[in-house]
Write a protein that holds these residues in place. Structure first.
Motif, PDB file in Angstrom:
ATOM      1  N   ALA A 771       0.825  -1.211   0.000  1.00 53.85           N
ATOM      2  CA  ALA A 771       0.000   0.000   0.000  1.00 53.85           C
ATOM      3  C   ALA A 771       0.859   1.260   0.000  1.00 53.85           C
ATOM      4  O   ALA A 771       0.486   2.277  -0.605  1.00 53.85           O
ATOM      5  CB  ALA A 771      -0.919  -0.008   1.215  1.00 53.85           C
ATOM      6  N   SER A 772       2.015   1.196   0.652  1.00 55.99           N
ATOM      7  CA  SER A 772       2.899   2.369   0.695  1.00 55.99           C
ATOM      8  C   SER A 772       3.554   2.654  -0.650  1.00 55.99           C
ATOM      9  O   SER A 772       4.000   3.779  -0.911  1.00 55.99           O
ATOM     10  CB  SER A 772       3.976   2.180   1.763  1.00 55.99           C
ATOM     11  N   MET A 773       3.626   1.650  -1.518  1.00 52.46           N
ATOM     12  CA  MET A 773       4.222   1.842  -2.839  1.00 52.46           C
ATOM     13  C   MET A 773       3.250   2.493  -3.825  1.00 52.46           C
ATOM     14  O   MET A 773       3.664   3.200  -4.745  1.00 52.46           O
ATOM     15  CB  MET A 773       4.673   0.484  -3.421  1.00 52.46           C
ATOM     16  N   ILE A 774       1.949   2.242  -3.637  1.00 51.63           N
ATOM     17  CA  ILE A 774       0.952   2.665  -4.625  1.00 51.63           C
ATOM     18  C   ILE A 774       0.916   4.175  -4.838  1.00 51.63           C
ATOM     19  O   ILE A 774       0.865   4.645  -5.985  1.00 51.63           O
ATOM     20  CB  ILE A 774      -0.437   2.125  -4.219  1.00 51.63           C
ATOM     21  N   PRO A 775       0.947   5.008  -3.774  1.00 51.90           N
ATOM     22  CA  PRO A 775       0.821   6.451  -4.010  1.00 51.90           C
ATOM     23  C   PRO A 775       2.042   7.103  -4.661  1.00 51.90           C
ATOM     24  O   PRO A 775       1.943   8.242  -5.123  1.00 51.90           O
ATOM     25  CB  PRO A 775       0.624   7.019  -2.583  1.00 51.90           C
ATOM     26  N   LEU A 776       3.180   6.414  -4.695  1.00 51.76           N
ATOM     27  CA  LEU A 776       4.413   7.073  -5.147  1.00 51.76           C
ATOM     28  C   LEU A 776       4.310   7.546  -6.595  1.00 51.76           C
ATOM     29  O   LEU A 776       4.732   8.662  -6.927  1.00 51.76           O
ATOM     30  CB  LEU A 776       5.605   6.129  -4.975  1.00 51.76           C
ATOM     31  N   SER A 777       3.782   6.699  -7.475  1.00 55.78           N
ATOM     32  CA  SER A 777       3.667   7.113  -8.874  1.00 55.78           C
ATOM     33  C   SER A 777       2.639   8.230  -9.022  1.00 55.78           C
ATOM     34  O   SER A 777       2.803   9.129  -9.862  1.00 55.78           O
ATOM     35  CB  SER A 777       3.284   5.917  -9.751  1.00 55.78           C
ATOM     36  N   VAL A 778       1.554   8.192  -8.229  1.00 54.96           N
ATOM     37  CA  VAL A 778       0.542   9.247  -8.285  1.00 54.96           C
ATOM     38  C   VAL A 778       1.135  10.576  -7.808  1.00 54.96           C
ATOM     39  O   VAL A 778       0.879  11.636  -8.401  1.00 54.96           O
ATOM     40  CB  VAL A 778      -0.682   8.860  -7.430  1.00 54.96           C
ATOM     41  N   ILE A 779       1.940  10.500  -6.737  1.00 53.34           N
ATOM     42  CA  ILE A 779       2.597  11.716  -6.237  1.00 53.34           C
ATOM     43  C   ILE A 779       3.544  12.285  -7.287  1.00 53.34           C
ATOM     44  O   ILE A 779       3.584  13.502  -7.521  1.00 53.34           O
ATOM     45  CB  ILE A 779       3.352  11.401  -4.932  1.00 53.34           C
ATOM     46  N   ALA A 780       4.317  11.398  -7.945  1.00 46.80           N
ATOM     47  CA  ALA A 780       5.231  11.854  -9.003  1.00 46.80           C
ATOM     48  C   ALA A 780       4.457  12.519 -10.134  1.00 46.80           C
ATOM     49  O   ALA A 780       4.884  13.541 -10.690  1.00 46.80           O
ATOM     50  CB  ALA A 780       6.047  10.680  -9.536  1.00 46.80           C
ATOM     51  N   ALA A 781       3.293  11.945 -10.476  1.00 43.22           N
ATOM     52  CA  ALA A 781       2.457  12.539 -11.532  1.00 43.22           C
ATOM     53  C   ALA A 781       1.953  13.918 -11.116  1.00 43.22           C
ATOM     54  O   ALA A 781       1.992  14.875 -11.900  1.00 43.22           O
ATOM     55  CB  ALA A 781       1.287  11.611 -11.845  1.00 43.22           C
ATOM     56  N   GLY A 782       1.480  14.021  -9.867  1.00 47.19           N
ATOM     57  CA  GLY A 782       0.995  15.305  -9.385  1.00 47.19           C
ATOM     58  C   GLY A 782       2.078  16.363  -9.361  1.00 47.19           C
ATOM     59  O   GLY A 782       1.852  17.518  -9.767  1.00 47.19           O
ATOM     60  N   LEU A 783       3.281  15.978  -8.922  1.00 48.06           N
ATOM     61  CA  LEU A 783       4.390  16.938  -8.898  1.00 48.06           C
ATOM     62  C   LEU A 783       4.784  17.361 -10.307  1.00 48.06           C
ATOM     63  O   LEU A 783       5.125  18.525 -10.544  1.00 48.06           O
ATOM     64  CB  LEU A 783       5.588  16.312  -8.177  1.00 48.06           C
ATOM     65  N   GLY A 784       4.741  16.405 -11.247  1.00 53.30           N
ATOM     66  CA  GLY A 784       5.066  16.742 -12.631  1.00 53.30           C
ATOM     67  C   GLY A 784       4.102  17.758 -13.207  1.00 53.30           C
ATOM     68  O   GLY A 784       4.502  18.723 -13.872  1.00 53.30           O
ATOM     69  N   CYS A 785       2.808  17.564 -12.926  1.00 48.62           N
ATOM     70  CA  CYS A 785       1.803  18.505 -13.418  1.00 48.62           C
ATOM     71  C   CYS A 785       1.943  19.861 -12.728  1.00 48.62           C
ATOM     72  O   CYS A 785       1.863  20.909 -13.375  1.00 48.62           O
ATOM     73  CB  CYS A 785       0.406  17.929 -13.199  1.00 48.62           C
TER      74      CYS A 785
END
Length: 803
Positions: A771-785
């Motif tokens: 579960a701790s791994m799942i948000p990492l890509s979403v966070i990276a996407a949000g930071l990129g945007c």
């Protein structure tokens, strides 16, 4: 040609950020692919180089049961042309070694009577200490596989417990012993002075055992030698043989797993990079549609316009691949150096084995980018000057845009219950379907890699929880009688095994066996016999936790379970019968089960002691290892400490967890770095790709943002709206990536490890960690945007509307 280069340079100059991120994507893809191929190639090259330098054995014959005359066997091989034979070396087994008053657990030692060096086969490479022809009296040579993990150096004192007492020797040298110093192995050769061997080893119960190494000029011809040898003997060779595949397997296994996973993921990353490249080129053509039309109207051909884009992205590929190769060389060197540390003599530089692999990989990446750019840029051929000047796009696209928003998009945007910021964000992502699909794809892949990477590392780090599925027992404790003069098995039963805290126990030993390989449909086979190592239980396999992938464990004197590679070689399954020679006696046994095991590449079997007792009633009298389980609630550590205080050096006792950690702790160290690098690269590439997509889209929507600002929305509100839309899309991708990481990627490990004896890799699910791994890509996407939307903050509504 000048016009082509001018157009290329203009594209590079005016889109610096976009070009920079495309270059980063190409660099990361090249880095991962080059690292994977370099690790795979250079692991093999480094081992082969050391094997050649040491004149390593292709096969090692061990004669322990008196079934053949060692002198006769050695003499026959010595007389053969094309085979180099080592001295006939005698040895004894010991299973106890201490350093700095600390017992080294889980070791099987060959105490060798060292011949005079240099050896013709398996020549020792001295890492520490003075190179001599033989150890001096009172000293020993220790392999790197024992010295490095236990911090043993020249001058240190080491102790070995025997039935007659304790032997104390000084370490005179640390050596690379190519056949017996691989990672994860528990066995090693200790080289003794002839006088010390005679003084300490020959007094022990039992007879000397013998070993000789064979090195073939052409290993592919070894079967012909064996056919002649067994014709000479008149029977199959009934003692133990270690072949080149088993001698080298532990050197290769970790890096092969890492490399094949990295190659697969690198291929996926390159596909994503190419998709991004196509997206970027298509956007560039659309953005410059009117310009391209004007250029073509004044006489510049479509071919030259296409060549401008090809030159642009080929140049970016060349520039980005170079640093990727440099970093790859460092990274792959670090991985190989860590996994092959036991072969490092200090005289062979690790970087010496890295040659043109990276260059060829980089060149291949550049060629792929060139061909892809040529394919994607071909859209410029369809630009019609008249339509470009009038509409700024093709007439078809203009008609499509004039037709308004699609029905499902209008319904989506009519969801009045949603916050305004959410609707604005969703409007942006639904307007750019192709870019949104790319965001879903990269988020799914990034999440899958993160989940799979955590699952893999955690499963190896927690391997004691699934150790039975790797072919080992899962007993709580292992007890070994080190001093039979002071402790017999009967005494152990009475004083220890009858303790009410002990739930159950079984005695275990081993035996060598030879299995005839039947001919299949008249086809030739590589060899007509195979040697396997048998686990022999004087007790119950099920109680001690041995498992099978098919069938059950043996319980009677006519049953056997075999490893998956034995079953595969013989073409048998549970319920079949097989012939097997054990200690020279032929038995016909029923196969009750098939199991997977990493040890000996699953070329093993399990029988009960009753099988051997049919021909050797005294078998088991020398078996000194007992596995036991404790009742639930009993502290394993307290039980171990209590017995150690009571019996001292008379017995050796260790918990299953400590024995497992001793073998597999290095595996964790080896895989953590490359898995972490893969996860980091996918997070970075997620950020970069989404930044690039959002920047392109935001430039197109500058007029819309001007309108938003003119009606009172702040830059922060607009940026949050856009980021919210991206987070939703990325979240969808993350949800897709979870089953891919849990179910899609693990079968790769099964394919890779199948030849090593593991057909289904045991993985341990950890919900919290996953579960701790799942948000990492979403966070990276949000930071990129969020980073890409910074341009909105610095622009005024008037300028935006004018744009």
């Amino acid at each position: 040609m000048y016009a082509v280069w001018k157009l290329c340079w203009t594209n590079l100059k005016h889109k610096k950020v976009q070009n920079s991120f495309i270059a980063i994507i190409i660099m990361l893809a090249a880095l991962l692919l080059s690292t994977a191929i370099s690790v795979l190639n250079n692991t093999n090259r480094m081992y082969e180089s050391m094997h050649e330098q040491s004149r390593g054995a292709h096969q090692i014959l061990q004669m322990e049961n008196g079934l053949h005359d060692p002198v006769e066997v050695h003499k026959w091989w010595e007389e053969e042309q094309g085979v180099t034979v080592s001295d006939l070396m005698r040895y004894r087994y010991l299973s106890s070694m201490s350093h700095a008053l600390k017992e080294i657990p889980n070791v099987d030692l060959f105490m060798m009577d060292a011949p005079t060096g240099p050896f013709p086969v398996d020549r020792l490479q001295f890492v520490e200490g003075e190179e001599q022809s033989t150890p001096e009296a009172g000293t020993a040579w220790i392999p790197t596989s024992l010295a490095y993990p236990n911090d043993i150096h020249v001058g240190d004192s080491v102790e070995f417990k025997t039935d007659e007492g304790t032997i104390r020797l000084n370490v005179a040298a640390v050596v690379v012993d190519i056949s017996y110093c691989s990672p994860f192995a528990t066995s090693g050769r200790i080289w003794l002075n002839h006088e010390d061997y005679t003084k300490h080893m020959t007094l022990l119960p039992g007879e000397d055992k013998y070993m000789t190494g064979l090195r073939f000029e052409d290993y592919s011809q070894q079967r012909a030698y064996w056919e002649r040898f067994e014709q000479y003997l008149g029977t199959p060779y009934l003692e133990s043989v270690k072949d080149f595949e088993s001698l080298s397997s532990y050197y290769m296994i970790a890096n092969q797993v890492i490399s094949f996973v990295m190659i697969f993921l690198a291929a996926v990353m390159i596909c994503v990079a190419l998709y991004t490249l196509g997206f970027t080129i298509a956007d560039a053509i659309l953005s410059n549609y009117r310009t391209i039309g004007i250029i073509k109207s004044v006489g510049l051909s479509s071919r030259k316009v296409i060549m401008a884009y090809v030159a642009q992205y080929t140049f970016l590929a060349l520039v980005s691949v170079i640093p990727g190769m440099l970093v790859s060389n460092i990274l792959s060197g670090t991985i190989v150096a860590g996994s092959m540390a036991y072969l490092n003599t200090g005289s062979l530089g690790m970087n010496d084995v890295f040659s043109g692999t990276g260059l060829w990989t980089g060149a291949a990446v550049v060629v792929v980018i060139l061909l892809s750019a040529l394919l994607f840029a071909n859209k410029a051929r369809h630009v019609e000057p008249a339509q470009a000047v009038r509409y700024g796009m093709s007439e078809k696209e203009y008609s499509h845009q004039s037709g308004g928003t699609g029905t499902w998009k209008r319904k989506l945007l009519q969801l009045g219950a949603l916050p305004t910021s959410m609707i604005i964000g969703l409007r942006s992502v639904t307007k750019n379907i192709r870019g949104s699909l790319l965001i879903v794809l990269i988020s799914a892949l990034s999440t899958a890699v993160l989940v799979f990477g955590f699952l893999f590392v955690y499963s190896i780090a927690s391997i004691h929880g699934t150790i039975a599925k790797w072919g080992y027992d899962s007993a709580d404790l292992s007890i070994r009688i080190d001093n039979p003069a002071k402790m017999t098995f009967e005494q152990l039963q009475e004083e220890v095994l009858s303790d009410p805290r002990v739930k159950n126990y079984s005695r275990y030993g081993d035996a060598n066996a030879v299995v005839p390989i039947p001919m299949k449909d008249g086809a030739a086979v590589k060899q007509d016999t195979m040697g396997i190592l048998l686990t022999v239980a004087d007790g119950n396999y099920d109680e001690i936790g041995y498992e099978n992938v098919d069938g059950r464990n043996p319980v009677s004197a006519n049953e056997i379970s075999v490893g998956v590679n034995v079953a595969r070689t013989l073409g048998i399954q549970a319920g079949d019968t097989m012939d097997i020679y054990i200690e020279g006696t032929k038995h016909t046994l029923t196969v009750t089960g098939i199991y997977q095991a990493i040890a000996n590449m699953s070329n093993t079997g399990r029988i009960t002691a009753d099988v051997i007792r049919t021909s050797n009633p005294d078998y088991g009298s020398a078996t000194n290892t007992t596995f036991m389980n404790l009742h639930e609630g009993t502290s394993t550590d307290s039980f171990v400490n209590e017995l150690q205080e009571r019996y001292g050096s008379v017995i050796g006792i260790a918990s299953q967890a400590s024995l497992v950690d001793e073998v597999f702790s290095q595996a964790v160290k080896i895989i953590v770095l490359p898995v972490s690098v893969m996860a980091l690269l996918f997070i970075i590439i997620t950020f970069v790709i989404i930044y690039s997509i959002c920047r392109i889209n935001m430039k197109k929507e500058s007029r819309t943002y001007g309108i938003y600002k003119s009606i009172g929305m702040t830059s922060r509100q607009i940026r949050l709206s856009e980021t919210t839309g991206i987070l939703v899309v990325s979240g969808i991708g993350a949800l897709v990536g979870i089953p891919l990481g849990l179910l899609g990627l693990p079968p790769l490990l099964n394919v890779i490890l199948s030849d090593y004896g593991i057909v289904k890799v045991p993985l341990i699910m950890n919900g919290g960690g996953i579960a701790s791994m799942i948000p990492l890509s979403v966070i990276a996407a949000g930071l990129g945007c969020w980073a890409a939307s910074k341009s909105i903050q610095s622009a005024s509504p008037r300028v935006l509307v004018v744009d």
